[in-house]
Design an enzyme around this catalytic site. Structure first.
Site, PDB file in Angstrom:
ATOM      1  N   SER A 125      45.121  31.776  30.575  1.00  0.00           N
ATOM      2  CA  SER A 125      44.007  32.351  31.096  1.00  0.00           C
ATOM      3  C   SER A 125      44.385  33.805  31.794  1.00  0.00           C
ATOM      4  O   SER A 125      45.448  33.954  32.270  1.00  0.00           O
ATOM      5  CB  SER A 125      42.984  31.627  31.570  1.00  0.00           C
ATOM      6  OG  SER A 125      42.204  32.444  32.519  1.00  0.00           O
ATOM      7  N   TYR A 150      42.371  25.906  40.130  1.00  0.00           N
ATOM      8  CA  TYR A 150      42.046  26.157  38.364  1.00  0.00           C
ATOM      9  C   TYR A 150      43.279  27.145  37.938  1.00  0.00           C
ATOM     10  O   TYR A 150      43.960  26.790  36.972  1.00  0.00           O
ATOM     11  CB  TYR A 150      40.819  26.595  38.135  1.00  0.00           C
ATOM     12  CG  TYR A 150      40.946  26.903  36.738  1.00  0.00           C
ATOM     13  CD1 TYR A 150      40.992  26.244  35.664  1.00  0.00           C
ATOM     14  CD2 TYR A 150      40.371  28.250  36.421  1.00  0.00           C
ATOM     15  CE1 TYR A 150      40.836  26.686  34.420  1.00  0.00           C
ATOM     16  CE2 TYR A 150      40.669  28.806  35.224  1.00  0.00           C
ATOM     17  CZ  TYR A 150      40.726  27.915  34.086  1.00  0.00           C
ATOM     18  OH  TYR A 150      40.656  28.510  32.846  1.00  0.00           O
ATOM     19  N   LYS A 154      47.007  26.886  35.721  1.00  0.00           N
ATOM     20  CA  LYS A 154      47.354  27.621  34.711  1.00  0.00           C
ATOM     21  C   LYS A 154      48.553  28.391  34.748  1.00  0.00           C
ATOM     22  O   LYS A 154      49.395  28.291  33.965  1.00  0.00           O
ATOM     23  CB  LYS A 154      46.568  28.740  34.198  1.00  0.00           C
ATOM     24  CG  LYS A 154      45.038  28.113  33.667  1.00  0.00           C
ATOM     25  CD  LYS A 154      45.195  27.482  32.387  1.00  0.00           C
ATOM     26  CE  LYS A 154      43.935  26.900  31.948  1.00  0.00           C
ATOM     27  NZ  LYS A 154      44.093  26.006  30.840  1.00  0.00           N
ATOM     28  N   ARG A 296      29.436  37.097  43.670  1.00  0.00           N
ATOM     29  CA  ARG A 296      30.038  35.778  43.750  1.00  0.00           C
ATOM     30  C   ARG A 296      31.472  35.718  44.295  1.00  0.00           C
ATOM     31  O   ARG A 296      32.202  36.653  43.858  1.00  0.00           O
ATOM     32  CB  ARG A 296      29.922  34.944  42.370  1.00  0.00           C
ATOM     33  CG  ARG A 296      30.548  33.685  42.368  1.00  0.00           C
ATOM     34  CD  ARG A 296      30.253  33.360  40.729  1.00  0.00           C
ATOM     35  NE  ARG A 296      31.224  33.730  39.815  1.00  0.00           N
ATOM     36  CZ  ARG A 296      30.962  33.368  38.626  1.00  0.00           C
ATOM     37  NH1 ARG A 296      30.394  32.265  38.053  1.00  0.00           N
ATOM     38  NH2 ARG A 296      32.045  33.844  37.598  1.00  0.00           N
ATOM     39  N   GLY A 298      35.031  35.354  45.034  1.00  0.00           N
ATOM     40  CA  GLY A 298      36.145  35.156  44.213  1.00  0.00           C
ATOM     41  C   GLY A 298      36.404  36.061  42.746  1.00  0.00           C
ATOM     42  O   GLY A 298      37.221  36.088  42.150  1.00  0.00           O
TER      43      GLY A 298
HETATM   44  C1  UD1 Z   1      35.776  32.601  34.996  1.00  0.00           C
HETATM   45  C2  UD1 Z   1      36.909  32.139  35.778  1.00  0.00           C
HETATM   46  C3  UD1 Z   1      38.052  32.041  34.811  1.00  0.00           C
HETATM   47  C4  UD1 Z   1      37.906  31.318  33.740  1.00  0.00           C
HETATM   48  C5  UD1 Z   1      36.777  31.487  32.823  1.00  0.00           C
HETATM   49  C6  UD1 Z   1      36.337  30.428  31.820  1.00  0.00           C
HETATM   50  C7  UD1 Z   1      36.458  33.147  37.931  1.00  0.00           C
HETATM   51  C8  UD1 Z   1      36.965  34.032  39.036  1.00  0.00           C
HETATM   52  N1  UD1 Z   1      37.276  33.182  36.878  1.00  0.00           N
HETATM   53  O1  UD1 Z   1      35.961  33.804  34.471  1.00  0.00           O
HETATM   54  O2  UD1 Z   1      39.287  31.785  35.388  1.00  0.00           O
HETATM   55  O3  UD1 Z   1      39.111  31.241  32.600  1.00  0.00           O
HETATM   56  O4  UD1 Z   1      35.623  31.532  33.938  1.00  0.00           O
HETATM   57  O5  UD1 Z   1      35.708  29.327  32.543  1.00  0.00           O
HETATM   58  O6  UD1 Z   1      35.779  32.433  38.131  1.00  0.00           O
HETATM   59  N2  UD1 Z   1      28.227  36.402  36.061  1.00  0.00           N
HETATM   60  C9  UD1 Z   1      26.803  36.527  36.409  1.00  0.00           C
HETATM   61  N3  UD1 Z   1      25.683  35.248  36.747  1.00  0.00           N
HETATM   62  C10 UD1 Z   1      26.180  34.255  36.458  1.00  0.00           C
HETATM   63  C11 UD1 Z   1      27.518  33.798  35.793  1.00  0.00           C
HETATM   64  C12 UD1 Z   1      28.319  34.875  35.780  1.00  0.00           C
HETATM   65  O7  UD1 Z   1      26.456  37.582  36.993  1.00  0.00           O
HETATM   66  O8  UD1 Z   1      25.162  33.163  36.382  1.00  0.00           O
HETATM   67  C13 UD1 Z   1      29.061  37.278  36.130  1.00  0.00           C
HETATM   68  C14 UD1 Z   1      30.304  37.163  36.769  1.00  0.00           C
HETATM   69  O9  UD1 Z   1      30.184  37.493  38.164  1.00  0.00           O
HETATM   70  C15 UD1 Z   1      31.490  38.018  35.943  1.00  0.00           C
HETATM   71  C16 UD1 Z   1      30.846  37.878  34.877  1.00  0.00           C
HETATM   72  O10 UD1 Z   1      29.555  37.381  34.575  1.00  0.00           O
HETATM   73  O11 UD1 Z   1      31.359  39.152  36.574  1.00  0.00           O
HETATM   74  C17 UD1 Z   1      31.505  36.580  33.833  1.00  0.00           C
HETATM   75  O12 UD1 Z   1      31.334  35.296  34.610  1.00  0.00           O
HETATM   76  P1  UD1 Z   1      32.062  33.981  33.900  1.00  0.00           P
HETATM   77  O13 UD1 Z   1      31.423  33.964  32.769  1.00  0.00           O
HETATM   78  O14 UD1 Z   1      31.813  33.008  34.997  1.00  0.00           O
HETATM   79  O15 UD1 Z   1      33.623  34.233  33.628  1.00  0.00           O
HETATM   80  P2  UD1 Z   1      34.690  34.855  34.918  1.00  0.00           P
HETATM   81  O16 UD1 Z   1      34.367  34.549  36.166  1.00  0.00           O
HETATM   82  O17 UD1 Z   1      35.162  36.043  34.232  1.00  0.00           O
END
Ligand code: UD1
Length: 343
Positions: A125, A150, A154, A296, A298
């Protein structure tokens, strides 16, 4: 030729199994079904007209894993997807994450050695890069200390592979560092199906629009980006699945330059959370109810891939754009809720 796909009933594993079957490989899926359903096998069969073999095994358990490999020692390669993947859960239950994600790799490496199975493709990842100083991120960008267990699993998994290769316990491996996989197969028969409330953006959007959630919380609009929301490199899961085939064949044909290679798998395009919402609305004609909330914990501000290495060496690049990702994610959610779930 037989290929073992661990986690083959899961999101990326099922799409990759489809690609392998369509290319004529025999696939044995091994999965403990802790986060997926065995019905996926039927739907893979429906898409490909070929049925993968299936063995329900927990790869973190030594004896059942040894028995599995004894039966399938004729496999030419392994694509290892099976892992726990929820960042938040890994903070709550680190030991469970280490036991599962590291224990499985120990057992897989031991059995690869025991049965001289030559090729391993590992599901890594972009989380290993943390928030990089320079964008886009190349494979040479230093790996940063993981924020959550997590991500640490990796990193450690990659290190385990490197050490096993150095000691000649196994012979060839490729780690594929995924950016943000989204979307679903064109058939709408397989896709992402998180248990409970989704933590990732795309399933949260599709579940909101189908009526399971009230609105999408957009985590932060005060980042240093054009619209203030965080930027990721979203990649269509079918493009990602294709990359696994290419990487596997590179090892099977002995075309790899080194015993260990790492490739970023992304589109090279950064898109913000609001870009994804706008794309969803454009490609489906449906409104996404959302509100801006705080950041959020992290989360990083922005990351996207440098795709040169994969393009030049694997001769692979993505062909599907963000609108195809959002449209297919929606087609899957609709088909799943309206047809598959009601069966
Ligand atoms: C996360 C994990 C990553 C993992 C991937 C797949 C972290 C820091 N990283 O990536 O290690 O490989 O998931 O499971 O957690 N967002 C919103 N609202 C939501 C959900 C997400 O605004 O309800 C935003 C998040 O802040 C981010 C983006 O959407 O900016 C993508 O989020 P998400 O799909 O959760 O993926 P990552 O956080 O990039």
């Amino acid at each position: 030729m037989k290929i073992i796909v661990t986690g083959g009933t899961g999101y990326i594993g099922s799409h990759t199994t489809v690609v392998l079957l369509q290319q004529g490989y025999d696939v044995v899926i091994v999965d403990n079904l802790c986060n997926s359903s065995v019905d996926v096998i039927d739907r893979i069969t429906q898409i490909t007209d070929r049925r993968p073999q299936f063995e329900k095994v927990d790869l973190s358990k030594e004896t059942p894993t040894n028995n599995f490999f004894q039966q399938h020692q004729d496999a030419a390669g392994i694509i290892h997807f099976a892992a726990l993947k929820a960042v938040g859960d890994s903070v709550k239950w680190p030991t469970r994450y280490y036991k599962n994600n590291l224990g499985s790799m120990v057992n897989i490496l031991e059995n690869m050695q025991q049965y001289s199975i030559g090729s391993l493709i590992f599901s890594s990842s972009c989380t290993v890069y943390g928030q990089p100083d320079k964008l886009p991120v190349t494979e040479d960008t230093p790996v940063q200390k993981a924020e959550a267990p997590y991500g640490n699993t990796k990193q450690i998994n990659e290190e385990m592979i490197v050490d096993a290769l150095a000691a000649n316990e196994i012979s060839n491996a490729i780690s594929l560092r995924y950016f943000n996989p989204v979307g679903a197969h064109d058939s709408a028969l397989i896709g992402e199906l998180p248990l409970g409330v989704p933590t990732n953006l795309m399933p949260y959007i599709t579940q909101t629009v189908i009526g399971l959630r009230q609105k999408v919380s957009v985590f932060g609009n005060d980042y240093d980006t054009e619209d203030g929301t965080a930027i990721r490199d979203y990649i269509h899961v079918v493009d990602l699945a294709d990359a696994h085939l290419v990487a596997l064949e590179r090892l099977l044909k002995g075309q790899n330059a080194d015993p260990y290679e790492v490739f970023n798998l992304g589109t090279g395009q950064g898109n913000s959370v609001l870009d994804v919402i706008k794309s969803f609305e454009r490609s489906t004609g449906l409104k996404v109810p959302y509100e801006i909330v705080g950041r959020r914990a992290g989360d990083i501000e922005k990351i996207y891939a440098d795709t040169q290495k994969a393009e030049n060496i694997l001769n692979w690049k993505t062909t599907r754009d963000l609108d195809q990702m959002t449209a297919s994610a929606w087609a899957w959610e609709k088909h799943y809720r309206e047809v598959i779930e009601k069966r």
